[in-house]
Design a protein around this motif. Structure first.
Motif, PDB file in Angstrom:
ATOM      1  N   GLU A   1       0.822  -1.212   0.000  1.00 18.41           N
ATOM      2  CA  GLU A   1       0.000   0.000   0.000  1.00 18.41           C
ATOM      3  C   GLU A   1       0.855   1.262   0.000  1.00 18.41           C
ATOM      4  O   GLU A   1       0.393   2.331  -0.413  1.00 18.41           O
ATOM      5  N   ARG A   2       2.092   1.151   0.488  1.00 22.32           N
ATOM      6  CA  ARG A   2       2.937   2.335   0.618  1.00 22.32           C
ATOM      7  C   ARG A   2       4.023   2.415  -0.454  1.00 22.32           C
ATOM      8  O   ARG A   2       4.358   3.494  -0.920  1.00 22.32           O
ATOM      9  N   GLY A   3       4.616   1.285  -0.803  1.00 23.42           N
ATOM     10  CA  GLY A   3       5.693   1.313  -1.777  1.00 23.42           C
ATOM     11  C   GLY A   3       6.043  -0.072  -2.257  1.00 23.42           C
ATOM     12  O   GLY A   3       5.465  -1.085  -1.821  1.00 23.42           O
ATOM     13  N   SER A   4       6.993  -0.138  -3.153  1.00 18.63           N
ATOM     14  CA  SER A   4       7.445  -1.415  -3.697  1.00 18.63           C
ATOM     15  C   SER A   4       8.957  -1.392  -3.835  1.00 18.63           C
ATOM     16  O   SER A   4       9.574  -0.328  -3.952  1.00 18.63           O
TER      17      SER A   4
ATOM     18  N   GLY B   1       9.558   9.569   2.465  1.00 17.67           N
ATOM     19  CA  GLY B   1      10.637   8.993   3.244  1.00 17.67           C
ATOM     20  C   GLY B   1      11.407   8.011   2.399  1.00 17.67           C
ATOM     21  O   GLY B   1      10.923   7.512   1.378  1.00 17.67           O
ATOM     22  N   SER B   2      12.620   7.715   2.810  1.00 19.92           N
ATOM     23  CA  SER B   2      13.468   6.833   2.013  1.00 19.92           C
ATOM     24  C   SER B   2      12.850   5.453   1.840  1.00 19.92           C
ATOM     25  O   SER B   2      13.096   4.786   0.836  1.00 19.92           O
ATOM     26  N   HIS B   3      12.023   5.025   2.833  1.00 22.97           N
ATOM     27  CA  HIS B   3      11.414   3.698   2.759  1.00 22.97           C
ATOM     28  C   HIS B   3       9.885   3.763   2.736  1.00 22.97           C
ATOM     29  O   HIS B   3       9.202   2.790   3.069  1.00 22.97           O
ATOM     30  N   CYS B   4       9.349   4.932   2.361  1.00 23.72           N
ATOM     31  CA  CYS B   4       7.907   5.090   2.133  1.00 23.72           C
ATOM     32  C   CYS B   4       7.075   4.854   3.387  1.00 23.72           C
ATOM     33  O   CYS B   4       5.928   4.415   3.303  1.00 23.72           O
ATOM     34  N   LEU B   5       7.618   5.161   4.550  1.00 25.11           N
ATOM     35  CA  LEU B   5       6.918   4.874   5.806  1.00 25.11           C
ATOM     36  C   LEU B   5       6.119   6.054   6.333  1.00 25.11           C
ATOM     37  O   LEU B   5       5.325   5.890   7.266  1.00 25.11           O
ATOM     38  N   ALA B   6       6.330   7.245   5.767  1.00 26.88           N
ATOM     39  CA  ALA B   6       5.667   8.445   6.290  1.00 26.88           C
ATOM     40  C   ALA B   6       4.606   8.930   5.316  1.00 26.88           C
ATOM     41  O   ALA B   6       4.850   9.030   4.110  1.00 26.88           O
ATOM     42  N   HIS B   7       3.439   9.252   5.866  1.00 23.61           N
ATOM     43  CA  HIS B   7       2.375   9.801   5.026  1.00 23.61           C
ATOM     44  C   HIS B   7       2.724  11.226   4.630  1.00 23.61           C
ATOM     45  O   HIS B   7       3.136  12.037   5.456  1.00 23.61           O
TER      46      HIS B   7
END
Length: 645
Positions: free
Chosen positions: A556-559, A574-580
């Motif tokens: 849902e956030r990244g791949s 964020g570098s790992h797609c963890l922040a909305h």
């Protein structure tokens, strides 16, 4: 605001952006709230006795070479008991507020270093203020598996070589403690509304030394960047007075307009502390709290404002006499006026005429008794902030688990006659744990203890003797300040409630851009980095059903790409797609113009200028035609109809 390249261009051209600051993990039940109707007990607070107040800010006086303040002894002898209960809070009706910002911290592994998060920035910086013993490191704050923001304090060394913001010189020091501060400066700010957070306090309730805080500052000052605060903190005067003319950097006496600000409108950076918590073993009616109904541990709720009272101030450890302090203050159950600390005398190195430029700032503050539960279990701390308008002088109200702690009526602030008022400045949010010898440490050094170096890891008694009992043992466990969530609400029917760090009424962007060096460290290119979106290392084998950092937050956030780096889905950063991703729904700033630099174009363009510009245009056109003719340029003919598709 440096949130992303996209957001930068939106702000530059004043587009309306379909975006907001609400975390999608926010429960539906938290999307609205109602303002509380304060209920105040009739019992007046008990008088208090205390010793010398802690210096809440470095701005007082940093060493003995600076000019000393005038005497704080009041010209009217202070009362031995508190004054009678002030006028009751007017009857009011509860209003509904809508959520405009939230961070639920549900995603584990988030980091908050500069450029990692659109909402927060974790400082990577030495703290020179308030006799700080710590270094702020972004490695000491993260989100955990339980859905909490965690600020960790530890006894660990950091060698600091750099510019001392207070002494104004290059220094080399070793800080023996590390902690963290996150702030939403120049990212998320709001004007008016409700701010609340659910928190578990760090450390032990009866061991002094930690200084956890949840607070707000006006966006014109960036905390720990001392230069940005000089003659800015904590001014809330909008009018021209004899004191503000010389002491307030942006005063209401200015007739000229600069940086998009309005003329004759004073600006500053007031401070509102939702809480500053002081643990410790000293009970009410003991020691420095001998005359107080509140002892350690306590939370301090305060509004710090300038200009403060220059004369007839209540002395530390005494209750205010008639006319010595602000009217319209109301405390709740288990609270007491904070007579330990009434404010600061502010002097700055380099000021040529201290008698004119020095000023007092006032701390309008109440303490509320806490117990062990607040250090073990989550509790909700809340601030309700109404800004002045044509209908009201505004107010500030603090609550703990829905119970009133303190109410400040804006009418009482104005009635003091100093020019101050309830803040209308865009404010940003801060969360941190500090370690300072000003806060919760022994008031008097033990016999033969120099109290110059504080190092829990030292084998020398002279470097460990100044701590509160049990402090170094507590630090071995690395105490954690845990935040379950932070939320901000505003009244959708109130046009004065706004989201943004630079609003039409109180712009800040141009001023900050013009004084960037005051808001950044020497080695920084700009005060804030752009927000990184993706490109963090990952493992594609973890993608299925995994929402960890190495899986880019899940599908849902990244791949995770074939190149083993994260690629974020829309709405995640964020570098790992963890922040909305968060941004203001509306940018109020108009595009920059040449007139903002002070260059005013003539009302009538001279004829000669028109002739010169016309000649240049004709010359350029001639050059283009000449090149077409002599460089073999010719237009490619259109394709024959039969070859057209």
């Amino acid at each position: 605001m440096q949130l992303s390249l996209l957001h930068y261009y939106f702000g530059l051209f004043s587009f309306v952006v379909v975006a907001d600051w609400v975390d999608p993990d926010t429960p539906s039940a938290a999307l609205t709230t109602e303002s509380y109707v304060p209920r105040v007990p009739n019992t007046p607070p008990t008088p208090a006795k205390t010793s010398k107040p802690h210096r809440k800010h470095h701005y007082a006086y940093d060493d003995d070479t600076l000019s000393r303040p005038p005497s704080s002894s009041p010209s009217i002898p202070p009362s031995a008991v508190p004054s009678s209960s002030p006028t009751a809070i007017p009857t009011q009706v509860s209003r509904e507020f809508e959520l405009v910002f939230s961070d639920e911290f549900n995603t584990p592994g988030r980091s908050f270093g500069d450029g990692n998060d659109s909402r927060w920035t974790a400082l990577d910086k030495n703290d020179y203020t308030n006799d700080a013993l710590h270094y702020y490191s972004p490695n000491n704050v993260a989100t955990n598996e339980e859905g909490q923001l965690v600020i960790t304090s530890e006894a660990a060394d950091t060698d600091v070589i750099g510019f001392d913001d207070v002494k104004r010189e290059d220094t080399r020091v070793t800080k023996h403690f590390r902690s963290a501060m996150i702030q939403s400066w120049n990212k998320f700010c709001f004007t008016g509304g409700i701010l609340e957070a659910e928190v578990i306090l760090p450390g032990k309730p009866k061991v002094g030394g930690l200084w956890p805080a949840f607070w707000m500052l006006g966006n014109l000052a960036r905390h720990t960047y001392v230069g940005s605060s000089e003659h800015i903190w904590p001014w809330s005067s909008t009018v021209c007075t004899s004191k503000s003319r010389d002491s307030q950097l942006v005063s209401g006496c200015a007739n000229s307009v600069h940086y998009g600000m309005k003329k004759r409108l004073g600006r500053g950076s007031p401070e509102v502390d939702v809480f500053e918590v002081q643990p410790g073993p000293i009970k009410a009616q003991e020691g420095v709290f001998f005359y107080s109904s509140v002892g350690q541990p306590f939370m301090s709720a305060s509004y710090q404002v300038a200009p403060g009272r220059p004369v007839n101030r209540p002395g530390p450890g005494t209750w205010p006499g008639p006319g010595q302090w602000y009217e319209g203050l109301k405390g709740g159950r288990n609270t007491s006026l904070n007579i330990n600390f009434y404010g600061n005398y502010n002097h700055f190195r380099g000021d040529f005429d201290p008698a004119r430029t020095d000023y007092w700032s006032d701390a309008i503050s109440y303490n509320r008794q806490l117990n062990a539960s607040y250090f073990k279990n989550p509790h909700i701390y809340r601030l309700e902030w109404e800004i002045p308008s044509n209908e009201t002088d505004g107010y500030l109200r603090w609550y703990l688990d829905s119970e009133l702690v303190l109410s400040i009526n804006g009418t009482g602030v104005i009635a003091a006659g100093l020019g101050s008022e309830i803040s209308s400045e865009p404010m940003y949010i801060l969360l941190n744990t500090a370690i300072s010898k000003q806060w919760g440490f022994p008031k008097k050094c033990p016999d033969n203890c120099p109290c110059k170096t504080y190092d829990c890891n030292s084998v020398q008694w002279t470097e460990t003797c100044g701590f509160s009992e049990g402090f170094c043992d507590m630090m071995k466990a690395k105490p954690e300040f845990k935040v379950n969530w932070v939320r901000v609400y505003q009244d959708p029917t109130n046009e004065l409630h706004k989201v943004g760090c630079s609003t039409p009424e109180r712009p800040t962007r141009q001023f900050i851009n013009a004084h960037e060096k005051l808001y950044k460290s020497v080695d920084d290119l700009h005060p804030l980095k752009g927000i990184q979106t993706g490109r963090g290392p990952c493992n594609p084998l973890l993608q299925e059903g995994n929402s960890s950092k190495n899986a880019c937050g899940g599908p849902e956030r990244g791949s995770c790409t074939d190149g083993r780096v994260c690629e974020c889905k829309p709405g995640w950063t964020g570098s790992h797609c963890l922040a909305h991703f968060g941004s203001d729904p509306k940018s109020y700033d108009r595009p920059d113009k040449i007139t903002d630099l002070g260059f005013i174009l003539p009302a009538v363009t001279p004829v000669a200028l028109v002739v010169v510009l016309g000649a240049l245009a004709a010359m350029m056109a001639g050059v283009v035609l000449w090149r077409k003719k002599f460089d073999g340029w010719s237009k490619i003919p259109d394709a024959h109809p039969r070859y057209k598709k």
